[in-house]
Structures are given as structure tokens and as C-alpha cells.
Write an enzyme that holds these catalytic residues in place. Structure first.
Site, PDB file in Angstrom:
ATOM      1  N   LYS A   9     -14.064   0.881 -15.343  1.00 44.06           N
ATOM      2  CA  LYS A   9     -13.871  -0.512 -14.914  1.00 44.06           C
ATOM      3  C   LYS A   9     -12.972  -1.243 -15.905  1.00 44.06           C
ATOM      4  O   LYS A   9     -12.746  -0.757 -17.024  1.00 44.06           O
ATOM      5  CB  LYS A   9     -15.238  -1.206 -14.795  1.00 44.06           C
ATOM      6  CG  LYS A   9     -15.995  -1.296 -16.118  1.00 44.06           C
ATOM      7  CD  LYS A   9     -17.432  -1.774 -15.905  1.00 44.06           C
ATOM      8  CE  LYS A   9     -18.164  -1.849 -17.243  1.00 44.06           C
ATOM      9  NZ  LYS A   9     -19.600  -2.157 -17.053  1.00 44.06           N
ATOM     10  N   TYR A  36       0.266 -23.061 -38.000  1.00 46.60           N
ATOM     11  CA  TYR A  36      -0.247 -24.309 -37.421  1.00 46.60           C
ATOM     12  C   TYR A  36      -1.316 -24.931 -38.323  1.00 46.60           C
ATOM     13  O   TYR A  36      -2.105 -24.222 -38.955  1.00 46.60           O
ATOM     14  CB  TYR A  36      -0.898 -24.027 -36.057  1.00 46.60           C
ATOM     15  CG  TYR A  36       0.099 -23.878 -34.932  1.00 46.60           C
ATOM     16  CD1 TYR A  36       0.984 -24.901 -34.604  1.00 46.60           C
ATOM     17  CD2 TYR A  36       0.141 -22.709 -34.197  1.00 46.60           C
ATOM     18  CE1 TYR A  36       1.883 -24.753 -33.560  1.00 46.60           C
ATOM     19  CE2 TYR A  36       1.030 -22.555 -33.147  1.00 46.60           C
ATOM     20  CZ  TYR A  36       1.897 -23.582 -32.840  1.00 46.60           C
ATOM     21  OH  TYR A  36       2.782 -23.443 -31.806  1.00 46.60           O
TER      22      TYR A  36
HETATM   23  C1  LIG Z   1     -20.303  -1.260 -17.923  1.00 46.31           C
HETATM   24  C2  LIG Z   1     -21.404  -0.468 -17.331  1.00 46.31           C
HETATM   25  C3  LIG Z   1     -21.615   0.858 -17.735  1.00 46.31           C
HETATM   26  C4  LIG Z   1     -20.919   1.457 -18.926  1.00 46.31           C
HETATM   27  O1  LIG Z   1     -21.503   0.890 -20.088  1.00 46.31           O
HETATM   28  P1  LIG Z   1     -21.093   1.326 -21.559  1.00 46.31           P
HETATM   29  O2  LIG Z   1     -22.046   0.562 -22.422  1.00 46.31           O
HETATM   30  O3  LIG Z   1     -19.690   0.883 -21.738  1.00 46.31           O
HETATM   31  O4  LIG Z   1     -21.249   2.795 -21.670  1.00 46.31           O
HETATM   32  C5  LIG Z   1     -22.555   1.614 -17.035  1.00 46.31           C
HETATM   33  N1  LIG Z   1     -23.258   1.072 -16.025  1.00 46.31           N
HETATM   34  C6  LIG Z   1     -23.115  -0.218 -15.626  1.00 46.31           C
HETATM   35  C7  LIG Z   1     -23.948  -0.747 -14.532  1.00 46.31           C
HETATM   36  C8  LIG Z   1     -22.200  -1.027 -16.278  1.00 46.31           C
HETATM   37  O5  LIG Z   1     -22.059  -2.299 -15.909  1.00 46.31           O
END
Ligand SMILES: *Cc1c(COP(=O)(O)O)cnc(C)c1O
Length: 348
Positions: free
Chosen positions: A35, A244
């Protein structure tokens, strides 16, 4: 043109995936979470590399990401959408052969009405109170749902990075209560849960951040190096300021290098006056405020002003930099900007 170079080690991502795969039982399938553009590293390229390493199942957050991963991978891989089947997703789910993890009675209804017979999984809430059916909703519709043969029953742990937290065991027990004896494949654990031990593994695990070199997978191989080009340097005299809002005041002659990356590239303004860059093995402090496109760095102690300085690399990984910014490695990775030139090496 001078942009930062983000080097991404695909071989390290694959090695991290294999390491996660090895700690699970032979009967547990290790999926891969890609993702948010594979945590900022490029979902298509990363998914193809992981497919080469043996991954067959991928998780994305939303259907649009799933479509992108499908186009990169082609057929023969399962792409699960964590956000489920939302209004407007039907076309993508159908056309790209995505498998939504349905999170509510509303989503189940939408899926059954719009795409009868199309693959789906179910996400159950076991205590995180974020996504997934609550126990009483599940009790009300489980019979109908199970008749339609979900591909997966999943849930997600809220505190898997803190093994001592009592909620882990409580979520595990609730997951058993909701799913034991149903004969459907199950998945509970992301990176942190995998490290909690085999009772958390079930049939499918879902590592994300560990693949990309982040905590809580302490043994992960580092994956990214981020080198930023020096586009100008100058000698600043005692009493003069840099950046800045008079963010830094020189008390001695100071050689200041200006680098082409800023908060628009994911270098949070919270790093102002705090971060360290590296000239090879030599640390160089960031001076003053982080600007939108630029940062300023003290290179007075170097024999020569280098062409680039690293802000991510062997001396400072994503979690170390996250710590300086008051955040976590996940956010450093997913904030990496789009102006960097991404260079992949390692696997094809
Ligand atoms: C993001 C996510 C993962 C992966 O999690 P990590 O901590 O990055 O390994 C797995 N399952 C769900 C439902 C998630 O939202």
C-alpha cells in the site's frame, strides 16, 4: 537539474521478505503489503521484485492501488484490498480482479449486490476499533457470508510492536473466538505480529514495513539511501544568520552548503536545527530551518565540500531519522517526495 537520488535496494526488500517468510511455519503463506506505493518506494517495481522472490499475494489499501499493482504484475496473483468494497469501487474490483476485504455489513451488502460470486475476504475487528466487522455484526451475518466462501478472514493488531501489551493476547483470543472451526484461511499479523511468534501467524501473514527495512523488524536489511545534491556553498561570518526566521546564527566562520531538498520532499520541518547529514562517514549538522525545497548544512569541518550528502543511509536509517523528527520510520518512507530520482538496484 539537481534532485536527490533515492536508491532502493530491491535485493534487500526481497531478502527481508524471505526472512519474514522463514520465521513462519511452512504452512503459513507470507504475503506482501505494498500500500501507499509500497511505502513510498514504488508499488509496481517492488511488487514485481517480490513476485520474483516468491510472493503470490499482495495487500493494498484502496482499489486504485490494487489496479496499479495488477497492471504491474499481470494475472496469477491475489490482490487484497484492505479498505474493502467502497462506493465507486465496483468497476475496479471487477476489471482488475481485486479481492476486497469487506469491513462492514454495508460493504458486504454492496459486494453481494454489485458483484455476486466475485471473490472477497472479511476483516473482523478484534479490539483496534478501526476497520472491520464488530463481533455482533459478524454473528448476525456469518452464516450468509460463509455460504459465499470468503477467501480470507483477517484482523489487525493494534500494539504488535509492543509484545508486552495485554491487548495482543486479548485480540488473539477474540480472533480465535470469531473464526475457529470455520474452515476458512485466516490472517492476523503484520510485521510486528509475525515477530510475536507462531501462534500469531495463522495461514497468511501481511508484512509491510519490515520488507522496507523498518522497525519493529530489528534484523531488517536497510533498503534506502537518500543522497541530496549540494547546489551552492558559502562562508558565513560570525553574527550572520542562515535561513528563514534567523534559524541559525554563526558564532564562528561557518561553511554552509545548500542542498536541493526540503519539506516538499518529505524532509519534515520538524527536522529544523536537529537532523544530521552524512558525508560518507562524517556527520554534518543541518543548520536552521528546513525550507520547502532546500536545507542548509554545516560542512566547515570537511576538507572539501562534497557533491552530495546523505540523509538516509548506513549511518541513519528511516527509524533513526523518524526519531529526530518525532515520528516513525513508516512516515519517513511514505513521505518521500516525488522529485527524487528513484534508482533501483538488486533484483530485476
Ligand atoms: C499496513 C497494514 C499492514 C502492514 O503493516 P506493517 O506494520 O507495515 O507490517 C498489515 N495489515 C494491515 C491491515 C495494515 O493496515
Amino acid at each position: 537539474m539537481a534532485t536527490g537520488i533515492l536508491s532502493i535496494d530491491l535485493a534487500a526488500i526481497c531478502a527481508n521478505w524471505r526472512a519474514m517468510d522463514r520465521v513462519s511455519a511452512a504452512t503459513t503463506e507470507t504475503a506482501a503489503v505494498v500500500k501507499a506505493d509500497a511505502y513510498g518506494l514504488g508499488a509496481g517495481t517492488v511488487a514485481r521484485a517480490l513476485a520474483g522472490a516468491g510472493a503470490r499475494r499482495f495487500f493494498v489499501a484502496v482499489a486504485e492501488e490494487g489496479a496499479q499493482v495488477r497492471q504491474a504484475l499481470g494475472d496469477g496473483f491475489e490482490i487484497n484490498v484492505l479498505g474493502g468494497h467502497c462506493g465507486g469501487d465496483t468497476g475496479l474490483i471487477r476489471d482488475f480482479g481485486l479481492t476486497p476485504m469487506l469491513n462492514s455489513v454495508e460493504q458486504v451488502t454492496r459486494h453481494f449486490e454489485n458483484l455476486p460470486g466475485h471473490a472477497f475476504g472479511i476483516q473482523l475487528d478484534t479490539g483496534m476499533n478501526r476497520l472491520g466487522l464488530e463481533a455482533d455484526d459478524w454473528a448476525a451475518i456469518a452464516d450468509i457470508v460463509l455460504d459465499a466462501r470468503p477467501t480470507l478472514l483477517m484482523s489487525h493488531l493494534a500494539c504488535a510492536d509492543a509484545p508486552e501489551t495485554a491487548l495482543n493476547r486479548s485480540q488473539l483470543e477474540t480472533f480465535h473466538t470469531l473464526t475457529d472451526g470455520l474452515g476458512i484461511a485466516r490472517s492476523l499479523s503484520a510485521t510486528g505480529g509475525i515477530l510475536l511468534g507462531p501462534e500469531y501467524h495463522f495461514d497468511v501473514t501481511r508484512p509491510g514495513v519490515g520488507l522496507y527495512g523498518g522497525l519493529p523488524f530489528e534484523g531488517a536489511l536497510p533498503v534506502v539511501t537518500l543522497s541530496l545534491p549540494v547546489i551552492q556553498h558559502r562562508l558565513v561570518q560570525p553574527g550572520e544568520y542562515v535561513g528563514y526566521s534567523l534559524g541559525f546564527r554563526a558564532t564562528q566562520p561557518t561553511r554552509v552548503a545548500t542542498l536541493a531538498a526540503g519539506y516538499a520532499d518529505g524532509l519534515s520541518r520538524a527536522l529544523s536545527g536537529k537532523a544530521t547529514l552524512w558525508a560518507g562517514d562524517v556527520p554534518c549538522p543541518l543548520l536552521g530551518r528546513v525550507s520547502m525545497d532546500l536545507i542548509t548544512v554545516d560542512v566547515s569541518h570537511l576538507d572539501q565540500v562534497p557533491e552530495t550528502l546523505d540523509i538516509l543511509g548506513p549511518h541513519q536509517g528511516v527509524d533513526a531519522l523518524g526519531g529526530v523528527a518525532g515520528t516513525i520510520g513508516y512516515e519517513i518512507l511514505t513521505s518521500l517526495g516525488h522529485r527524487y530520482t528513484r534508482r533501483y538496484h538488486g533484483a530485476a
